[in-house]
Design a protein around this motif. Structure first.
Motif, PDB file in Angstrom:
ATOM      1  N   ARG A 145       0.815  -1.203  -0.051  1.00 15.06           N
ATOM      2  CA  ARG A 145       0.091  -0.153  -0.162  1.00 15.06           C
ATOM      3  C   ARG A 145       0.861   1.190  -0.056  1.00 15.06           C
ATOM      4  O   ARG A 145       0.506   2.202  -0.788  1.00 15.06           O
ATOM      5  N   ALA A 156      -1.904   3.190  -2.512  1.00 15.32           N
ATOM      6  CA  ALA A 156      -3.150   2.840  -3.044  1.00 15.32           C
ATOM      7  C   ALA A 156      -4.314   2.986  -1.703  1.00 15.32           C
ATOM      8  O   ALA A 156      -3.683   3.016  -0.736  1.00 15.32           O
ATOM      9  N   GLY A 195      -4.096  -3.609  -5.751  1.00 21.22           N
ATOM     10  CA  GLY A 195      -4.309  -2.176  -5.218  1.00 21.22           C
ATOM     11  C   GLY A 195      -5.459  -1.568  -5.761  1.00 21.22           C
ATOM     12  O   GLY A 195      -5.902  -1.634  -6.968  1.00 21.22           O
ATOM     13  N   ASN A 224      -7.686   1.815  -6.143  1.00 17.42           N
ATOM     14  CA  ASN A 224      -7.974   3.397  -6.188  1.00 17.42           C
ATOM     15  C   ASN A 224      -6.479   4.111  -5.772  1.00 17.42           C
ATOM     16  O   ASN A 224      -5.950   3.721  -4.570  1.00 17.42           O
ATOM     17  N   LYS A 225      -6.082   4.861  -6.528  1.00 14.43           N
ATOM     18  CA  LYS A 225      -4.667   5.509  -6.300  1.00 14.43           C
ATOM     19  C   LYS A 225      -5.093   6.685  -5.048  1.00 14.43           C
ATOM     20  O   LYS A 225      -6.162   7.459  -5.590  1.00 14.43           O
ATOM     21  N   PHE A 282      -3.437   4.040 -11.840  1.00 13.98           N
ATOM     22  CA  PHE A 282      -2.019   3.462 -11.478  1.00 13.98           C
ATOM     23  C   PHE A 282      -1.371   3.485 -12.913  1.00 13.98           C
ATOM     24  O   PHE A 282      -1.765   3.414 -14.040  1.00 13.98           O
ATOM     25  N   ASP A 317       4.070   2.371 -11.168  1.00 12.89           N
ATOM     26  CA  ASP A 317       3.306   1.510 -10.064  1.00 12.89           C
ATOM     27  C   ASP A 317       3.507  -0.051 -10.442  1.00 12.89           C
ATOM     28  O   ASP A 317       3.588  -0.824  -9.596  1.00 12.89           O
TER      29      ASP A 317
END
Length: 396
Positions: free
Chosen positions: A56, A61, A151, A153-154, A160, A164
């Motif tokens: 994370r 994320a 992951g 949602n950024k 992403f 990433d």
């Protein structure tokens, strides 16, 4: 004379590059620290928690989840999670073909926003709506497909990025290794507990029961040996893996230092091996690697170690061997590797590149000795002999 002031756009570019360099340093530091913690952690649940926490932070994320396949490979369960709504999802079990996880299992590669371009036009709209803000990389074990690291949602919005994806893919290799190690450790602990229980049974049961317990104990011992063998040997070639090669090299260095003897290591690359996979397929590549391993064994003494470091890279550890002796082994090796390999109905020729390093002249520990051998191996690619002894003054 006054120095000219750099243009504003150049200053801005330098500022951005410095910021990017700083970000890279933080990422490398986080990956290194996480790798060390994962490698030393043998509690499976702690490995799960550490994996989602660090992933994370790594890709920023909102939520990270760890879906893992069950034993028969028909369903997957979210074993751990961190971030928004993670508690509601962890523990949920779903069919393998469901959602993005199903897409990744089927294709055996990562999902991210960049994969949208590979979809058919009819599918793209649905995937853009449902999955554009998700990144999920697969976790590959030595013997099986383990699951994935996702992951969602950024943080701060947006998709992403390829960066990433690369970071999470690199991190997934460490996570896969840690999960398999912790699983093996857990199995070994269970085996040890069972062994203790069997010993107690021996004191309570009659002769017939003693016979049965002895049979079960023998089976358990075989299982433990098999697990230990799997942990230290390459599954494809059954040669010692990188961990065991480095351990043998470390032990060899200690003995050589104590007895004031020499020790050599030969690093081996199969040049253009990737072309074999591309042209003939990965099955043919795997068969070729098995045959290479058989030929490596032909040049070994009883005290030597041949191992596969990964991919098309191999190594020989040669105790009590100077540079001249290592050169003789290299020449023998090139000779046995010279004839073409028969893979099914195909005939495949292999060119090898061999790098030689000698303790203590080229390094007094595992890392420096391997580094010297790697440098010599690169030099060997342009040599006529196919091998090269490390020269400290040579260009690396």
């Amino acid at each position: 004379m006054m120095r000219e002031t750099p243009p504003v756009d150049l200053e801005k570019r330098i500022y951005l590059l410095e910021g990017e360099l700083h970000d890279r340093e933080i990422e490398i530091s986080l990956l290194k620290e996480t790798a060390e913690k994962l490698a030393s952690e043998l509690d499976l649940e702690k490995v799960f928690q550490l994996a989602v926490e660090r992933a994370r932070k790594l890709i920023m994320a909102e939520t990270v989840l760890l879906p893992l396949l069950n034993e028969n490979g028909t369903h997957y369960t979210y074993r751990a999670g961190r971030g928004k709504n993670a508690e509601e999802i962890v523990g949920e079990t779903l069919p393998l073909e469901f959602g993005i996880c199903g897409w990744v299992w089927r294709h055996k590669r990562a999902w991210w926003h960049g994969a949208l371009g590979e979809l058919e036009a009819a599918e793209r709209t649905r995937w853009e709506r449902e999955a554009a803000s998700v990144i999920l990389v697969p976790l590959f074990g030595k013997r099986q497909f383990l699951g994935g690291l996702a992951g969602i949602n950024k943080i701060g919005g947006g998709d992403f990025t390829r960066r990433d994806l690369d970071l999470l893919t690199h991190f997934s290799h460490q996570v896969s290794f840690a999960i398999e190690n912790a699983t093996l450790f857990e199995q070994l602990n269970k085996a040890k507990v069972q062994a203790e229980e069997y010993q107690h049974e021996l004191q309570l049961l009659n002769a017939e029961l003693e016979r049965r317990v002895a049979q079960r104990t023998s089976a358990l011992a075989d299982a433990v040996k098999e697990l230990e063998h799997l942990a230290l040997h390459d599954l494809l070639t059954d040669l010692p893996n990188r961990s065991l090669v480095e351990d043998r090299l470390q032990q060899g260095i200690l003995i050589a230092r104590r007895e004031k003897k020499l020790l050599s290591i030969i690093m081996i690359d199969l040049i253009q091996f990737k072309n074999v996979n591309d042209k003939h397929g990965h099955d043919a590549g795997d068969q070729l690697l098995r045959q290479v391993a058989l030929r490596l064994r032909k040049v070994l003494r009883q005290s030597d170690t041949a191992g596969r470091l990964g991919g098309d890279q191999f190594a020989l550890v040669l105790p009590s061997t100077d540079a001249a002796g290592a050169v003789k082994v290299a020449e023998k090796l090139l000779k046995v590797m010279g004839p073409a390999f028969k893979v099914g109905d195909k005939t495949i020729s292999v060119i090898s590149s061999l790098g030689i390093a000698v303790y203590p002249e080229h390094g007094e520990d595992v890392a420096s000795l391997c580094h010297s051998a790697e440098a010599a191996k690169r030099e060997a690619k342009s040599s006529k002999t196919g091998y090269c002894v490390h020269s400290p003054g040579a260009k690396k």
